[in-house]
Design a protein around this motif. Structure first.
Motif, short mmCIF file in Angstrom:
data_model
loop_
_atom_site.label_atom_id
_atom_site.label_comp_id
_atom_site.label_asym_id
_atom_site.label_seq_id
_atom_site.Cartn_x
_atom_site.Cartn_y
_atom_site.Cartn_z
N SER A 129 0.65 -1.15 0.06
CA SER A 129 -0.04 -0.12 0.02
C SER A 129 0.86 1.22 -0.09
O SER A 129 0.50 2.37 -0.56
N LEU A 130 2.04 0.94 0.66
CA LEU A 130 2.87 2.48 0.58
C LEU A 130 3.27 2.57 -0.71
O LEU A 130 3.54 3.83 -1.36
N TYR A 131 3.67 1.96 -1.73
CA TYR A 131 4.16 2.04 -2.97
C TYR A 131 2.92 2.20 -3.98
O TYR A 131 3.07 2.92 -4.78
N GLU A 132 1.66 1.79 -3.70
CA GLU A 132 0.69 1.97 -4.53
C GLU A 132 -0.23 3.15 -4.29
O GLU A 132 -1.05 3.57 -5.09
N ASN A 133 -0.16 3.59 -3.21
CA ASN A 133 -1.20 4.96 -2.57
C ASN A 133 -0.54 5.99 -2.49
O ASN A 133 0.88 6.14 -1.79
N GLU A 134 -0.93 7.14 -2.88
CA GLU A 134 -0.32 8.59 -2.45
C GLU A 134 -0.41 8.68 -0.96
O GLU A 134 0.21 9.60 -0.41
N LEU A 135 -1.41 8.19 -0.24
CA LEU A 135 -1.50 8.61 1.32
C LEU A 135 -2.01 7.19 2.02
O LEU A 135 -2.78 6.60 1.50
N ALA A 136 -1.23 6.81 2.81
CA ALA A 136 -1.43 5.67 3.40
C ALA A 136 -1.34 5.58 4.91
O ALA A 136 -0.55 6.54 5.39
N PHE A 137 -2.11 4.85 5.61
CA PHE A 137 -2.23 5.01 7.11
C PHE A 137 -1.74 3.51 7.71
O PHE A 137 -2.02 2.32 7.21
N GLY A 138 -0.76 3.57 8.78
CA GLY A 138 -0.30 2.35 9.37
C GLY A 138 -0.93 2.44 10.80
O GLY A 138 -0.39 3.45 11.73
N ILE A 139 -1.74 1.68 11.48
CA ILE A 139 -2.42 1.76 12.59
C ILE A 139 -2.49 0.41 13.22
O ILE A 139 -2.85 -0.45 12.83
N GLY A 140 -1.74 0.60 14.45
CA GLY A 140 -1.68 -0.75 15.27
C GLY A 140 -0.50 -0.57 16.45
O GLY A 140 0.11 0.50 16.64
N PRO A 141 -0.22 -1.57 17.16
CA PRO A 141 0.57 -1.42 18.50
C PRO A 141 1.83 -1.23 18.22
O PRO A 141 2.42 -1.45 17.09
N ALA A 142 2.71 -0.99 19.28
CA ALA A 142 3.87 -0.71 19.11
C ALA A 142 4.80 -2.04 18.73
O ALA A 142 4.38 -3.08 18.86
N GLY A 143 5.94 -2.06 17.95
CA GLY A 143 6.60 -3.12 17.73
C GLY A 143 6.38 -3.89 16.49
O GLY A 143 6.73 -4.90 16.02
N THR A 144 5.39 -3.28 15.59
CA THR A 144 4.79 -3.90 14.30
C THR A 144 5.27 -3.57 13.08
O THR A 144 5.06 -3.82 12.06
N GLY A 145 6.41 -2.48 13.34
CA GLY A 145 7.10 -2.15 11.74
C GLY A 145 6.34 -1.05 11.31
O GLY A 145 6.96 -0.72 10.08
N LYS A 146 5.40 -0.24 11.75
CA LYS A 146 4.89 0.75 11.11
C LYS A 146 5.91 1.85 10.53
O LYS A 146 5.59 1.84 9.43
N THR A 147 6.35 2.48 11.46
CA THR A 147 7.08 3.31 11.17
C THR A 147 8.61 2.99 10.40
O THR A 147 9.10 3.76 9.45
N TYR A 148 9.23 1.81 10.97
CA TYR A 148 10.42 1.38 10.40
C TYR A 148 10.24 1.04 8.85
O TYR A 148 11.14 1.44 8.04
N LEU A 149 9.14 0.43 8.50
CA LEU A 149 8.94 0.10 7.13
C LEU A 149 8.53 1.38 6.31
O LEU A 149 9.11 1.33 5.00
N ALA A 150 7.91 2.32 6.83
CA ALA A 150 7.52 3.43 5.98
C ALA A 150 8.92 4.29 5.65
O ALA A 150 9.10 4.61 4.68
N VAL A 151 9.78 4.06 6.67
CA VAL A 151 11.09 4.86 6.53
C VAL A 151 11.87 4.27 5.34
O VAL A 151 12.52 4.86 4.65
N ALA A 152 11.64 2.82 5.62
CA ALA A 152 12.58 2.25 4.62
C ALA A 152 12.03 2.41 3.10
O ALA A 152 12.82 2.60 2.27
N VAL A 153 10.88 2.28 3.00
CA VAL A 153 10.22 2.75 1.58
C VAL A 153 10.65 3.97 1.34
O VAL A 153 10.96 4.35 0.01
N GLY A 154 10.57 5.01 2.23
CA GLY A 154 10.93 6.55 1.86
C GLY A 154 12.56 6.44 1.28
O GLY A 154 12.88 6.82 0.23
N VAL A 155 13.51 5.61 2.01
CA VAL A 155 14.87 5.65 1.57
C VAL A 155 15.04 5.00 0.14
O VAL A 155 15.73 5.52 -0.54
N ASN A 156 14.04 3.88 0.06
CA ASN A 156 14.15 3.16 -1.26
C ASN A 156 13.82 4.25 -2.49
O ASN A 156 14.41 4.26 -3.40
#
Length: 326
Positions: A129-156
Motif C-alpha cells: 500500500s505504501l508503494y501503490e497509494n499516495e496517502l497511506a495509514f498504518g495503525i496498530g500497536p508498538a513493535g509492528t514495524g509501521k514506522t520502520y517500514l515506512a522510513v525504509a520505503v522512503g529511503v528506497n
C-alpha cells in the motif's frame, strides 16, 4: 511426547559453505528452529538429520530448504528471516512473492545498508500500500514495524529517484516534562522526541551520507508544528505517533501534500497522550477518509509484533483488560 511417534529424516545440502551459514554461529539458527518445533537437528557432513514427530519434522525440513534457497540467492539468514518463515510460510520467499508493485519494485525494500522484507502478511500488505497509494495509514500497536517500514520505503524511493526528499515528523507531545524546562536550545529540546526517526534512518543509510543529506535538507526531521504553511512536493513524508496529533493538526498536515509526493501516517490508538477531552486527529482521519480512492488504511495487531515475543504477550494482556474501541 511418545517416543514411538518420533521419526528421523535427512536432507542433503550440496554446498558446505552455505550449510555452515544455514546452521549459523554456534548452530544458533538450528537451535531457533528446534525450540519452535520441538525437534532435534543434527549435522552429519553435508546432511542435516531431523528427529521429531512427523508433522514438526516435515515443517522443519521445509523451513530449512527455504532458508538454504535464500542463501543460494545471495541473501543472508538470521533470526528475522527464520521468524518470517514461520509467520508467513515457506512460500514467503518464492518468486510469486516478488511481484512488481511500483516502478519495478518488489515485496522487499532495498536501502543503502540492508534489504528489508516484510515478516508478516499485514506487513506485506502495508508495504504494497505504501508503494501503490499516495496517502497511506498504518495503525496498530508498538513493535509492528509501521514506522520502520515506512522510513525504509522512503529511503528506497529516494535512492531510486522517485522522490527528491524525505520528511519525517512527529507531534512533540509533552509527557511529564514541559519543553521550556528542558535544558538546551530548541533542537536539543526536540531531538529526544525525534530519536526513533533518527534510529530508523541510521539503519538504512550510511552515517556520512545521512549527515550530508540532512545538511542539504534532502532529509528533514521536524516536529509537526513546523509543517504549518509548507507545501511538500516531490517528497516522501511520514507522520509518526499520529494518535497524538489533534484534529486541527492532522488536517493541517494532510493538506501539505503536494505534487509528486507520498504521505504515510502511523499511529497507535491505545497510546494517546493528548489532554483529556481533546480528540485524536488519527481517529478523526479514520472516520472521515475511509473509502476515498488512493488512501489506504492498514491495521496491525499483537500478532504482527516483531520485537521480543514478550512484547506481543504484554500488548494482548493490556488489550484483554481494556479493549480499545474501533
Amino acid at each position: 511426547m511418545n517416543a514411538a511417534t518420533l521419526t528421523e529424516a535427512s536432507i542433503e545440502f550440496p554446498d558446505n559453505r552455505l550449510l555452515i551459514e544455514l546452521c549459523g554461529e554456534f548452530d544458533r539458527n538450528l537451535t531457533d528452529i528446534e525450540s519452535r518445533l520441538g525437534v532435534q537437528i543434527l549435522r552429519r557432513g553435508n546432511y542435516l538429520s531431523v528427529h521429531g514427530e512427523p508433522a514438526a519434522q516435515t515443517e522443519a525440513i521445509e523451513v530449512l530448504r527455504s532458508l538454504y534457497n535464500r542463501l543460494e540467492q545471495g541473501r543472508p539468514v538470521g533470526h528475522g528471516d527464520i521468524d518470517r518463515e514461520f509467520r508467513m510460510g515457506t512460500e514467503g520467499g518464492s518468486p510469486a512473492d516478488q511481484l512488481e508493485m511500483f516502478g519495478g519494485g518488489k515485496v522487499e525494500i532495498k536501502t543503502r545498508k540492508k534489504l528489508i522484507e516484510p515478516r508478516t502478511e499485514a506487513q506485506k500488505a502495508y508495504v504494497r500500500s505504501l508503494y501503490e497509494n499516495e496517502l497511506a495509514f498504518g495503525i496498530g500497536p508498538a513493535g509492528t514495524g509501521k514506522t520502520y517500514l515506512a522510513v525504509a520505503v522512503g529511503v528506497n524511493l529516494f535512492i531510486t529517484g522517485a522522490v527528491d526528499k524525505i520528511i519525517l515528523s512527529r507531534p512533540a507531545v509533552e509527557a511529564g516534562e514541559r519543553l521550556g524546562f528542558l535544558p538546551g536550545d530548541m533542537k536539543e529540546k526536540i531531538d529526544p522526541y525525534m530519536q526513533p526517526l533518527y534510529d530508523a534512518l541510521n539503519d538504512f543509510l550510511p552515517g556520512k551520507q545521512l549527515a550530508r543529506m540532512m545538511e542539504e535538507k534532502t532529509v528533514e526531521i521536524a516536529p509537526l508544528a513546523f509543517m504549518r504553511g509548507r507545501t511538500l512536493s516531490n517528497a516522501f513524508v511520514v507522520l509518526d505517533e499520529a494518535q497524538n496529533a489533534t484534529s486541527m493538526q492532522m488536517k493541517m498536515f494532510l493538506t501539505r501534500l503536494g505534487e509528486g509526493s507520498r504521505m504515510v501516517i502511523t499511529g497507535d490508538r491505545s497510546q494517546i497522550d493528548l489532554p483529556r477531552g481533546v480528540q485524536s486527529g488519527l481517529k478523526d482521519a479514520e472516520r472521515l477518509l475511509t473509502g476515498i480512492p488512493k488512501i489506504s488504511f492498514n491495521y496491525f495487531t499483537a500478532k504482527d509484533v516483531v520485537r521480543h515475543p514478550l512484547v506481543a504477550a504484554i500488548i494482548e494482556a493490556y488489550d484483554r483488560d481494556s479493549p480499545q474501541p474501533g
